[in-house]
Motif scaffolding. Structure first.
Motif, PDB file in Angstrom:
ATOM      1  N   PRO A 420       0.828  -1.218   0.000  1.00  0.00           N
ATOM      2  CA  PRO A 420       0.000   0.000   0.000  1.00  0.00           C
ATOM      3  C   PRO A 420       0.864   1.269   0.000  1.00  0.00           C
ATOM      4  CG  PRO A 420      -0.505  -1.406   1.904  1.00  0.00           C
ATOM      5  CD  PRO A 420       0.586  -2.069   1.166  1.00  0.00           C
ATOM      6  N   GLU A 421       0.295   2.349  -0.532  1.00  0.00           N
ATOM      7  CA  GLU A 421       1.066   3.570  -0.763  1.00  0.00           C
ATOM      8  C   GLU A 421       1.696   4.164   0.490  1.00  0.00           C
ATOM      9  OE1 GLU A 421      -1.599   2.869  -2.473  1.00  0.00           O
ATOM     10  OE2 GLU A 421      -0.936   3.086  -4.557  1.00  0.00           O
ATOM     11  N   ASP A 422       1.019   4.044   1.625  1.00  0.00           N
ATOM     12  CA  ASP A 422       1.597   4.692   2.804  1.00  0.00           C
ATOM     13  C   ASP A 422       2.936   4.070   3.200  1.00  0.00           C
ATOM     14  OD1 ASP A 422       0.008   2.560   3.321  1.00  0.00           O
ATOM     15  OD2 ASP A 422      -0.742   3.285   5.246  1.00  0.00           O
ATOM     16  N   PHE A 423       3.213   2.870   2.721  1.00  0.00           N
ATOM     17  CA  PHE A 423       4.527   2.282   2.957  1.00  0.00           C
ATOM     18  C   PHE A 423       5.627   3.072   2.250  1.00  0.00           C
ATOM     19  CE2 PHE A 423       2.285  -1.264   4.638  1.00  0.00           C
ATOM     20  CZ  PHE A 423       3.195  -1.942   5.431  1.00  0.00           C
ATOM     21  N   TYR A 424       5.318   3.494   1.029  1.00  0.00           N
ATOM     22  CA  TYR A 424       6.350   4.245   0.291  1.00  0.00           C
ATOM     23  C   TYR A 424       6.666   5.542   1.015  1.00  0.00           C
ATOM     24  CZ  TYR A 424       3.922   1.718  -3.483  1.00  0.00           C
ATOM     25  OH  TYR A 424       3.272   0.817  -4.248  1.00  0.00           O
ATOM     26  N   SER A 425       5.615   6.172   1.477  1.00  0.00           N
ATOM     27  CA  SER A 425       5.858   7.522   1.977  1.00  0.00           C
ATOM     28  C   SER A 425       6.709   7.497   3.245  1.00  0.00           C
ATOM     29  CB  SER A 425       4.561   8.302   2.153  1.00  0.00           C
ATOM     30  OG  SER A 425       3.853   7.815   3.250  1.00  0.00           O
ATOM     31  N   ILE A 426       6.612   6.441   4.024  1.00  0.00           N
ATOM     32  CA  ILE A 426       7.479   6.336   5.213  1.00  0.00           C
ATOM     33  C   ILE A 426       8.947   6.286   4.801  1.00  0.00           C
ATOM     34  CG2 ILE A 426       8.200   4.820   7.108  1.00  0.00           C
ATOM     35  CD1 ILE A 426       5.211   4.003   7.331  1.00  0.00           C
ATOM     36  N   ASP A 427       9.258   5.455   3.816  1.00  0.00           N
ATOM     37  CA  ASP A 427      10.657   5.327   3.395  1.00  0.00           C
ATOM     38  C   ASP A 427      11.131   6.555   2.623  1.00  0.00           C
ATOM     39  OD1 ASP A 427      11.276   2.816   4.519  1.00  0.00           O
ATOM     40  OD2 ASP A 427      10.021   1.855   2.988  1.00  0.00           O
ATOM     41  N   LEU A 428      10.225   7.144   1.878  1.00  0.00           N
ATOM     42  CA  LEU A 428      10.597   8.384   1.192  1.00  0.00           C
ATOM     43  C   LEU A 428      10.953   9.457   2.223  1.00  0.00           C
ATOM     44  CD1 LEU A 428       7.958   8.607  -1.681  1.00  0.00           C
ATOM     45  CD2 LEU A 428      10.415   8.154  -1.895  1.00  0.00           C
ATOM     46  N   MET A 429      10.168   9.502   3.285  1.00  0.00           N
ATOM     47  CA  MET A 429      10.442  10.478   4.333  1.00  0.00           C
ATOM     48  C   MET A 429      11.792  10.210   4.980  1.00  0.00           C
ATOM     49  SD  MET A 429       9.617  13.171   5.631  1.00  0.00           S
ATOM     50  CE  MET A 429       8.043  13.908   5.913  1.00  0.00           C
ATOM     51  N   ALA A 430      12.097   8.943   5.192  1.00  0.00           N
ATOM     52  CA  ALA A 430      13.395   8.593   5.794  1.00  0.00           C
ATOM     53  C   ALA A 430      14.546   9.050   4.886  1.00  0.00           C
ATOM     54  CB  ALA A 430      13.482   7.090   6.032  1.00  0.00           C
ATOM     55  N   ALA A 431      14.375   8.834   3.574  1.00  0.00           N
ATOM     56  CA  ALA A 431      15.407   9.264   2.624  1.00  0.00           C
ATOM     57  C   ALA A 431      15.543  10.785   2.637  1.00  0.00           C
ATOM     58  CB  ALA A 431      15.068   8.784   1.213  1.00  0.00           C
ATOM     59  N   TYR A 432      14.401  11.429   2.696  1.00  0.00           N
ATOM     60  CA  TYR A 432      14.372  12.898   2.728  1.00  0.00           C
ATOM     61  C   TYR A 432      15.139  13.427   3.930  1.00  0.00           C
ATOM     62  CZ  TYR A 432      12.251  17.566   2.934  1.00  0.00           C
ATOM     63  OH  TYR A 432      12.038  18.910   2.978  1.00  0.00           O
ATOM     64  N   GLU A 433      14.951  12.788   5.057  1.00  0.00           N
ATOM     65  CA  GLU A 433      15.632  13.236   6.274  1.00  0.00           C
ATOM     66  C   GLU A 433      17.135  12.937   6.234  1.00  0.00           C
ATOM     67  OE1 GLU A 433      13.410  11.784   9.601  1.00  0.00           O
ATOM     68  OE2 GLU A 433      11.992  13.454   9.462  1.00  0.00           O
ATOM     69  N   SER A 434      17.480  11.769   5.713  1.00  0.00           N
ATOM     70  CA  SER A 434      18.914  11.451   5.614  1.00  0.00           C
ATOM     71  C   SER A 434      19.618  12.471   4.734  1.00  0.00           C
ATOM     72  CB  SER A 434      19.131  10.057   5.013  1.00  0.00           C
ATOM     73  OG  SER A 434      18.546   9.080   5.829  1.00  0.00           O
ATOM     74  N   LEU A 435      18.988  12.804   3.620  1.00  0.00           N
ATOM     75  CA  LEU A 435      19.592  13.801   2.725  1.00  0.00           C
ATOM     76  C   LEU A 435      19.674  15.160   3.423  1.00  0.00           C
ATOM     77  CD1 LEU A 435      17.881  12.898  -0.653  1.00  0.00           C
ATOM     78  CD2 LEU A 435      20.270  12.517  -0.016  1.00  0.00           C
ATOM     79  N   GLY A 436      18.649  15.456   4.207  1.00  0.00           N
ATOM     80  CA  GLY A 436      18.624  16.728   4.924  1.00  0.00           C
ATOM     81  C   GLY A 436      19.780  16.866   5.899  1.00  0.00           C
ATOM     82  N   SER A 437      20.195  15.751   6.474  1.00  0.00           N
ATOM     83  CA  SER A 437      21.267  15.832   7.460  1.00  0.00           C
ATOM     84  C   SER A 437      22.586  16.240   6.790  1.00  0.00           C
ATOM     85  CB  SER A 437      21.424  14.497   8.199  1.00  0.00           C
ATOM     86  OG  SER A 437      22.007  13.536   7.367  1.00  0.00           O
ATOM     87  N   ILE A 438      22.684  16.044   5.480  1.00  0.00           N
ATOM     88  CA  ILE A 438      23.914  16.448   4.780  1.00  0.00           C
ATOM     89  C   ILE A 438      24.001  17.959   4.676  1.00  0.00           C
ATOM     90  CG2 ILE A 438      25.090  16.438   2.548  1.00  0.00           C
ATOM     91  CD1 ILE A 438      23.885  13.602   2.174  1.00  0.00           C
ATOM     92  N   ILE A 439      22.884  18.585   4.403  1.00  0.00           N
ATOM     93  CA  ILE A 439      22.944  20.033   4.213  1.00  0.00           C
ATOM     94  C   ILE A 439      22.580  20.778   5.491  1.00  0.00           C
ATOM     95  CG2 ILE A 439      22.569  19.945   1.734  1.00  0.00           C
ATOM     96  CD1 ILE A 439      19.618  20.578   2.281  1.00  0.00           C
TER      97      ILE A 439
END
Ligand code: GDP
Ligand code: ZN
Length: 459
Positions: A420-439
């Protein structure tokens, strides 16, 4: 006599984005007090004990320029043996320059190249040969740092990471809205488009991760291996290259105890020549350890220097080595050109296409200039094109990228099994945050402290 107070951006050792501004001289503490405020705004640095670290902000005319950690070292317990303040900036190269300008506006003057080392020497902290060795290293590292800063300045890493985050955020928002309002926003056919986007993101992040290897090259020197049959002149070459500048252990960043490897500085590029094979010993590397081991050590080298003897023909051992050179960054030296030659540049060119062939004579010390020039060109203009590529030089960034990549691969597998779609959004959010920690977005103060803590302890 009062020493003038000098300041400069000292070498960023591992990351062009985080840097130290060093102030040295009798007014160092005074200058720092004029521009620094602690969080509580009531701390005077000049009242603080030596060898302490303070967190706070640098101000210019009442405006915050950067969040910093400041390390205090009182004379004579510092690199220069003078009162020294080191400001650890983390706002990137632009903020760092601003902080330096502010320091200079408030009573320090810009240091001349090598002036800190000169003072250390004048104040009896080191002897001249040590001072020279330090200058060599600083110069070599600075040329890299400069290249790396140039691309940091262009914000290349920042740009790529921001772009990725923007795209990912768009998809998160889309999925969330669709789940909120299924009547108006349809997810029909959406997984396919996410899948292809996601592949692109993974590819971009993987490229950044791969560049971390080159980042290591930039900050630590080029891992070099010399190979060739016995008696071709490997030891003679190494002796010329290393000369008497053997490894010296010295304080470079004042707080750092940097153990240097056997490294050779060639016109601003540093080769770390692995002597693990014992080329310097009387027994020869290839003789003793065999071609297999030589292959092994060459495999994870950044550069292979293959030495041949112009006075003898190539044989099957050479064929093996030549095979091994494929896909490696390598240069070929045609040594002993002072003798009657049977092996020529033409023959080598034909046997080893695409590699630079450099005639030298280790005995007569000829051709070494050309070797230096060739290597310099290879690393600054050719193979490592600092200007077009984005380089990740920081291991923390690399770790964050790997996290982001893993989250996106999770998205990939969720898509593959039609979760189900809400599974993607959890991992997308995790990726978003990991990338955020770089900048530097979504990074807690604890992490900032931890990063700086590590940095100033000179790990
Ligand atoms: P390695 O076994 O590959 O390490 O070779 P060495 O450096 O030990 O040199 C083997 C022999 O070749 C020594 O006698 C060196 O003096 C000699 N040799 C090295 N380079 C040259 C050169 O350019 N010209 C001449 N004529 N002899 C050289
Ligand atoms: Zn030898």
């Amino acid at each position: 006599m009062k020493s003038e107070t000098i300041a400069a951006i000292s070498t960023p050792m591992s990351d062009g984005g985080i840097g130290i501004i060093r102030i040295s001289g009798e007014d160092a503490f005074l200058v720092a007090d004029r521009i620094y405020q602690s969080k509580s705004r009531n701390k005077k640095l000049s009242d603080q004990p030596s060898h302490t670290i303070h967190y706070g902000y640098i101000y210019d005319d009442g405006i915050v320029i950067d969040e910093v950690l400041i390390m205090l070292m009182r004379a004579p317990r510092s690199f220069t043996a003078e009162d020294t303040v080191e400001i650890n900036c983390h706002g990137g190269i632009v903020a760092m320059r601003k902080v330096l300008e502010t320091v200079i506006k408030n009573g320090a003057r810009p240091a001349e190249p090598g002036e800190f080392t000169k003072r250390a020497f004048l104040n009896g902290r080191m002897d001249l040969s040590q001072a020279e060795a330090v200058l060599d290293v600083i110069q070599a590292k600075n040329e890299y740092a400069l290249k790396s800063s140039v691309s940091q300045l262009k914000g290349a890493v920042h740009r790529v990471v921001c772009e990725l985050r923007k795209e990912i955020l768009y998809h998160i928002a889309f999925i969330e809205s669709a789940l909120d309002d299924p009547e108006h926003i349809s997810l029909e056919g959406y997984p396919e488009s996410l899948k292809s986007e996601n592949e692109g993101w993974i590819y971009s992040i993987q490229r950044l991760i791969d560049s971390a290897e080159d980042g290591r090259v930039m900050s630590e020197g080029i891992k070099t291996v010399i190979v060739g049959k016995p008696n071709v002149g490997k030891s003679s070459l190494l002796n010329i290259l290393v000369g008497e500048e053997r490894a010296i252990v010295t304080d470079i960043a004042g707080t750092t105890r940097d153990v240097l490897q056997e490294s050779v500085n060639m016109k601003g590029i540093t080769l770390n020549i692995a002597d693990t094979a014992g080329i310097r010993d009387t027994e020869d590397a290839v003789e003793r350890i065999g071609v297999d081991k030589a292959k092994e050590s060459a495999k994870d080298a950044d550069l292979v220097i293959y030495v041949t003897d112009a006075s003898v023909s190539l044989d099957e051992n050479d064929e093996e080595i030549i095979n091994m050179l494929k896909g490696q960054k390598a240069v070929v030296l045609l040594n002993k050109t002072d003798l009657d030659t049977v092996l020529s540049e033409e023959i080598l060119k034909e046997k080893i296409p695409g590699k630079e062939i450099i005639p030298i004579s280790a005995k007569e010390n000829k051709g070494i200039d050309l070797l230096e020039e060739t290597l310099k060109n290879m690393f600054f203009e050719g193979k490592l094109s600092f200007n077009d590529e984005v380089y990740i030089t920081n291991m923390r960034h690399k770790a964050a990228l790997i996290d982001a990549c893993e989250s996106l691969r999770q998205v990939e597998s969720s898509l593959a099994i039609q979760m189900p779609e809400d599974f993607y959004s959890i991992d997308l959010m995790a990726a978003y945050e990991s990338l955020g920690s770089i900048i530097g977005e979504q990074v807690g103060e604890d992490l900032v402290d931890e990063i700086f803590g590590k940095f100033c302890m000179g790990k």
